[in-house]
Design an enzyme around this catalytic site. Structure first.
Site, PDB file in Angstrom:
ATOM      1  N   GLY A  46       0.874  -1.171   0.000  1.00 43.65           N
ATOM      2  CA  GLY A  46       0.000   0.000   0.000  1.00 43.65           C
ATOM      3  C   GLY A  46       0.910   1.219   0.000  1.00 43.65           C
ATOM      4  O   GLY A  46       1.824   1.315   0.845  1.00 43.65           O
ATOM      5  N   ASP A 233      -1.689   4.613  -6.410  1.00 43.29           N
ATOM      6  CA  ASP A 233      -0.266   4.524  -6.080  1.00 43.29           C
ATOM      7  C   ASP A 233       0.493   5.762  -6.545  1.00 43.29           C
ATOM      8  O   ASP A 233       1.519   6.125  -5.978  1.00 43.29           O
ATOM      9  CB  ASP A 233       0.360   3.267  -6.676  1.00 43.29           C
ATOM     10  CG  ASP A 233       0.309   2.154  -5.653  1.00 43.29           C
ATOM     11  OD1 ASP A 233      -0.806   1.703  -5.348  1.00 43.29           O
ATOM     12  OD2 ASP A 233       1.370   1.782  -5.115  1.00 43.29           O
TER      13      ASP A 233
HETATM   14  O1  MRU Z   1       0.636  -3.782  -4.698  1.00 43.64           O
HETATM   15  P1  MRU Z   1      -0.036  -3.156  -3.511  1.00 43.64           P
HETATM   16  O2  MRU Z   1      -0.821  -4.122  -2.707  1.00 43.64           O
HETATM   17  O3  MRU Z   1       0.942  -2.345  -2.688  1.00 43.64           O
HETATM   18  O4  MRU Z   1      -1.045  -2.157  -4.181  1.00 43.64           O
HETATM   19  C1  MRU Z   1      -1.828  -1.326  -3.387  1.00 43.64           C
HETATM   20  C2  MRU Z   1      -2.780  -0.518  -4.156  1.00 43.64           C
HETATM   21  O5  MRU Z   1      -2.875  -0.600  -5.360  1.00 43.64           O
HETATM   22  C3  MRU Z   1      -3.566   0.472  -3.403  1.00 43.64           C
HETATM   23  O6  MRU Z   1      -4.757   0.764  -4.067  1.00 43.64           O
HETATM   24  C4  MRU Z   1      -2.775   1.773  -3.283  1.00 43.64           C
HETATM   25  O7  MRU Z   1      -1.468   1.554  -2.830  1.00 43.64           O
HETATM   26  C5  MRU Z   1      -3.456   2.703  -2.401  1.00 43.64           C
HETATM   27  S1  MRU Z   1      -3.193   2.281  -0.714  1.00 43.64           S
HETATM   28  C6  MRU Z   1      -4.084   3.254   0.264  1.00 43.64           C
END
Ligand code: MRU
Length: 342
Positions: A46, A233
Site C-alpha cells: 500500500g 499509487d
Molecule cells: O501492490 P499493492 O498491494 O501495494 O497495491 C496497493 C494498491 O494498489 C492500493 O490501491 C494503493 O497503494 C493505495 S493504498 C491506500
C-alpha cells in the site's frame, strides 16, 4: 483499527500481510535491508504504508553512528536500496525525500541524525492518520444512504498505517449510515481484496461480499453497484491514476454503466513531476505470482506470464479525487495544481 507498522524496542515491527488472513505474524526489522526486503516481498504494502516503512528503514541505517559523513553515506545507500523496491508508489520517493531533508537539517545543526530520522518517521505516521481521517470524512459525504460500493485491492489501515484511503471512506460512510454494503474485488494475482480487504471489513463489521474480477461486468450490468471507490499509487498532474492492475477495466465498466468512479488518496500520492500517466513507472513483478496462487502452481512449468502490478486509468474516467485538502474535480490540471499549492 490495527496498524501494520509499529516501532518497538528499537526496531520496526511489520504485520506480515503475506500471511493474512491465516495468521497475524509480525516481522522484526533491525536493518534497512530487512525493510527493503519486506517492501519488495509485500510483507508491507500500500503506497502510504510503504513510504512510512521506508522512513523507518533509513532511520535504522544511521542509528549506530555519530559521524556525520558515515551517517550520510549509510543514509544514501539505504535511500537507493529502498527507493528501488516499489517504483510506482509515489509515497515511497516522497517519504524518502522528506527523510533526506530531515537528515541534512540535523547534520547542519549538529544534531543526532538517527533521532531526527526517527522523529520524521513517527511524524509521517501521525500525519498519514490525520490525512486519512480528513479524506475519509470528505469522501463519505459523496455517498448516499444505501449505497453499494465496489472496491479493488486493499486501501484500508493495512495499506496506509493510518485509517485507510478508499477503505477509510468506506469505514466513515458506514459509520455515518451512508453505506449498505461493499463488493470486494478479489484482486488477482495476490488477492489483496479477498485476503486483506475482506479481513478488515469483517473485523469492522461492515457487510461485504467478495467477487471475482470476471464478475464485475455482470455485477454492474445487473445494476448492483452504485459507486466505485479505489485508492492510488501515483496520480499524475493531469489526474491520470496509477493503481493496482485491474483498476482501469473497472473504470471502463463504470463509465459504460453510468456508475461514478472515485479515487481516494493523500496529497503525497500526487506526483507533479509526472505530466500524465505515460510518465508513471509501472512495476513489473515476478511472473510466478501469476502462474501460482498461494504458492501452488496453476499453470504448467515453463509458462510465460506477464505481471504488471499497476495500470493507469485516464483522468476522463475519474469523477473525483478525494484528498485531505478537498475533493478534486475536473479539470484536474487546475484542481490538482491548487491542491498542491495549499
Ligand atoms: O501492490 P499493492 O498491494 O501495494 O497495491 C496497493 C494498491 O494498489 C492500493 O490501491 C494503493 O497503494 C493505495 S493504498 C491506500
Amino acid at each position: 483499527m490495527l496498524s501494520p507498522i509499529r516501532w518497538e524496542d528499537g526496531a520496526l515491527a511489520l504485520l506480515d500481510q503475506r500471511r493474512l488472513p491465516a495468521e497475524e505474524a509480525w516481522l522484526r526489522c533491525e536493518k534497512p535491508e530487512q525493510v527493503a526486503e519486506a517492501i519488495s516481498g509485500m510483507a508491507v504494502r500500500g503506497a502510504p504504508a510503504i513510504g512510512i516503512a521506508a522512513a523507518y528503514g533509513v532511520a535504522l541505517a544511521v542509528r549506530d553512528t555519530a559521524d556525520p559523513a558515515a551517517a550520510r553515506r549509510r543514509f544514501e545507500e539505504a535511500f537507493d536500496l529502498l527507493a528501488a523496491t516499489r517504483p510506482t508508489a509515489a509515497n515511497l520517493g516522497w517519504a524518502l525525500e522528506r527523510a533526506s531533508l530531515a537528515l541534512e537539517r540535523a547534520l547542519d545543526r549538529a544534531e543526532p541524525a538517527a533521532e531526527a530520522l526517527l522523529t520524521l518517521a513517527h511524524d509521517l505516521e501521525e500525519s498519514q492518520l490525520a490525512a486519512d481521517r480528513r479524506l475519509a470524512r470528505l469522501g463519505a459525504e459523496l455517498l448516499s444512504e444505501g449505497d453499494r460500493v465496489l472496491t479493488h485491492c486493499n486501501t484500508g489501515a493495512l495499506a496506509t498505517g493510518g485509517y485507510g484511503t478508499a477503505g477509510g471512506v468506506i469505514q466513515a460512510a458506514f459509520e455515518f449510515g451512508r453505506l449498505r454494503s461493499v463488493w470486494v474485488n478479489e484482486t488477482r494475482p495476490l488477492l489483496q481484496g479477498s485476503r486483506l480487504t475482506a479481513w478488515e471489513l469483517q473485523r469492522a463489521g461492515i457487510p461485504f461480499r467478495v467477487v471475482t474480477e470476471a464478475s464485475l461486468g455482470a455485477l454492474m450490468g445487473r445494476g448492483l453497484v452504485d459507486r466505485v471507490l479505489v485508492g492510488a499509487d501515483r496520480i499524475a498532474a493531469n489526474g491520470d491514476v496509477a493503481n493496482k492492475i485491474g483498476t482501469y477495466p473497472i473504470a471502463v465498466l463504470a463509465e459504460r454503466h453510468g456508475v461514478p468512479f472515485y479515487v481516494a488518496a493523500p496529497r503525497s500520492t500526487i506526483d507533479p513531476g509526472a505530466a500524465s500517466g505515460e510518465a508513471i513507472p509501472i512495476e513489473e513483478r515476478d511472473p510466478r505470482e501469476v502462474t501460482s496462487v498461494l504458492d501452488r502452481a496453476v499453470a504448467p512449468p515453463g509458462t510465460v506470464a506477464v505481471n504488471w502490478a499497476f495500470d493507469v486509468t485516464p483522468h476522463a474516467l475519474v469523477k473525483a479525487i478525494v484528498t485531505e485538502v478537498g475533493v478534486l474535480e475536473p479539470p484536474y490540471g487546475e484542481s490538482i495544481a491548487s491542491a498542491l499549492a495549499t
